[in-house]
Design an enzyme around this catalytic site. Structure first.
Site, PDB file in Angstrom:
ATOM      1  N   HIS A  12       0.903  -1.453  -0.037  1.00  0.00           N
ATOM      2  CA  HIS A  12      -0.090   0.128  -0.108  1.00  0.00           C
ATOM      3  C   HIS A  12       0.847   1.311   0.150  1.00  0.00           C
ATOM      4  O   HIS A  12       1.489   1.648   1.075  1.00  0.00           O
ATOM      5  CB  HIS A  12      -1.006  -0.191   1.249  1.00  0.00           C
ATOM      6  CG  HIS A  12      -1.933   1.106   1.119  1.00  0.00           C
ATOM      7  ND1 HIS A  12      -3.300   0.827   1.285  1.00  0.00           N
ATOM      8  CD2 HIS A  12      -1.764   2.348   1.381  1.00  0.00           C
ATOM      9  CE1 HIS A  12      -4.164   1.832   1.309  1.00  0.00           C
ATOM     10  NE2 HIS A  12      -3.087   3.026   1.200  1.00  0.00           N
ATOM     11  N   GLU A 195     -10.534   4.015   7.399  1.00  0.00           N
ATOM     12  CA  GLU A 195      -9.660   4.922   7.895  1.00  0.00           C
ATOM     13  C   GLU A 195      -9.784   5.946   8.627  1.00  0.00           C
ATOM     14  O   GLU A 195      -9.930   6.216   9.811  1.00  0.00           O
ATOM     15  CB  GLU A 195      -8.679   5.261   6.560  1.00  0.00           C
ATOM     16  CG  GLU A 195      -7.461   6.135   7.005  1.00  0.00           C
ATOM     17  CD  GLU A 195      -6.920   6.956   5.567  1.00  0.00           C
ATOM     18  OE1 GLU A 195      -7.562   6.830   4.578  1.00  0.00           O
ATOM     19  OE2 GLU A 195      -5.808   7.220   5.594  1.00  0.00           O
TER      20      GLU A 195
HETATM   21  N1  ADE Z   1      -4.496   9.193  -1.136  1.00  0.00           N
HETATM   22  C1  ADE Z   1      -3.202   9.303  -0.781  1.00  0.00           C
HETATM   23  N2  ADE Z   1      -3.204   8.903   0.749  1.00  0.00           N
HETATM   24  C2  ADE Z   1      -4.486   8.564   0.930  1.00  0.00           C
HETATM   25  C3  ADE Z   1      -4.772   8.063   2.360  1.00  0.00           C
HETATM   26  N3  ADE Z   1      -4.057   8.078   3.112  1.00  0.00           N
HETATM   27  N4  ADE Z   1      -6.092   7.914   2.415  1.00  0.00           N
HETATM   28  C4  ADE Z   1      -7.022   8.159   1.275  1.00  0.00           C
HETATM   29  N5  ADE Z   1      -6.613   8.428   0.047  1.00  0.00           N
HETATM   30  C5  ADE Z   1      -5.206   8.709  -0.096  1.00  0.00           C
HETATM   31 ZN    ZN Z   2      -3.676   5.061   1.060  1.00  0.00          ZN
END
Ligand code: ADE
Ligand code: ZN
Length: 328
Positions: A12, A195
């Protein structure tokens, strides 16, 4: 040898998000672009919260104006990743930033990225595969163009389709058309969820998009039934602890749920997300996990085995990577 010296797999990392500030500054200088608002006084990227981070990210990305810039970027960050012990990595690459979703332009960008990646593989022993990525806050319509680009270039290099961006906009299900199109082209699927969105965004990801991996997914820990479901479906989480701490999802590594998720039997892997934005590297993630949870070689070996298993590349590539890992 310390755990930070171990060979690693990273699943990721955002291609544009891997650009070191000095790299972005140099390109801005060459192109006479004013990006002063993007940087802090001490040379890092300047942002105050997640939504602000996304806009600074897009401003920094504006220096990447063509395939040549993406080739330079690819060489720069792969060299850095290899120096951190990474032997296989998958990056999120967005047609929105590579030609604006136009399929012809996308092929040119992709060609430049692949050429740079092949050279890095020969030079540094690191293999890159691409996961074409929709940007959620750009909306479902644009995601269809991205997944069409993905479907048309699916193959040895483009192995997956995913989505990043602002989890506060739209629902996972709004992107079902793009995901179906990518799935039909044989691509493996992931999406950012859990997240900034709560457990419900992870439920939506597995039920409405049927993904086999989740970007982050850490807030699943708030719903015990969801944790059980992730275990039952063998979904793999692409966990980026340092990113979560800097963006304020958790106050510090010790409070991060990665250990609790592991204890519950969830398949977890470790990545950096956008390393220069979050002042991290794969070495640092390993060091911080060792410090916070006492992880040793056996723990990291398990993480790496999960990552190899969950990688989207083909079996031949996995066999090459497995050989590289043996040389740790
Ligand atoms: N694009 C780049 N980093 C990201 C993240 N941590 N969460 C969502 N989109 C992203
Ligand atoms: Zn990401």
């Amino acid at each position: 040898m310390t755990v930070a010296d171990l060979k690693k797999i990273e699943l990721h990392i955002h291609h544009e998000g891997a650009a070191p500030p000095a790299f972005t500054k140099q390109l801005a200088h060459e192109k006479k672009m004013d990006l002063s608002k993007v940087f802090t006084d001490d040379g890092g990227y300047a942002f105050e919260n997640f939504v602000h981070f996304l806009s600074v990210y897009e401003a920094a990305t504006s220096v990447l104006t063509g395939p040549e810039e993406f080739a330079r970027l690819t060489s720069a960050w792969l060299e850095e990743s290899a120096a951190n012990g990474v032997v296989y990595t998958e990056s999120f690459i967005s047609p929105d930033f590579c030609g604006g979703g136009d399929a012809g332009a996308w092929r040119e960008y992709l060609h430049a990225i692949e050429e740079a990646a092949s050279a890095s593989e020969a030079k540094h022993g690191i293999t890159l595969r691409g996961v074409v990525t929709a940007v959620r806050h750009f909306g479902p319509e644009k995601s269809r163009a991205s997944s069409l680009c993905a479907a048309e270039t699916a193959g040895d290099f483009i192995v997956g389709f995913g989505m990043g961006g602002d989890e506060g906009q739209f629902t996972q299900g709004d992107f079902a058309y793009a995901y179906d199109q990518a799935r039909e082209a044989g691509l493996k699927l992931t999406t950012h969820a859990g997240e900034f969105g709560g457990p419900e965004s992870v439920w939506d990801a597995i039920n409405d998009l049927n993904v086999e991996r989740i970007g982050h997914g850490v807030r699943s820990i708030e719903d015990p039934d969801l944790v059980k479901e992730l275990v039952a479906r063998q979904v793999t989480l692409e966990v980026c602890p340092g990113s979560n701490v800097v963006l304020g999802v958790y106050p510090d590594f010790a409070s991060h749920p990665i250990q609790k998720l592991r204890d519950a039997g969830v398949r977890v892997t470790v990545s950096t997300d956008d390393p220069p934005f979050f002042h991290t590297t794969m070495r640092r993630e390993y060091e911080m996990l060792e410090k916070a949870f006492g992880w040793g070689e056996a723990d990291f070996a398990e993480i790496t085995k999960t990552a190899l298993d969950a990688a989207f590349c083909d079996a031949d590539t996995k066999a090459i990577v497995a050989k590289r890992l043996e040389k740790t």
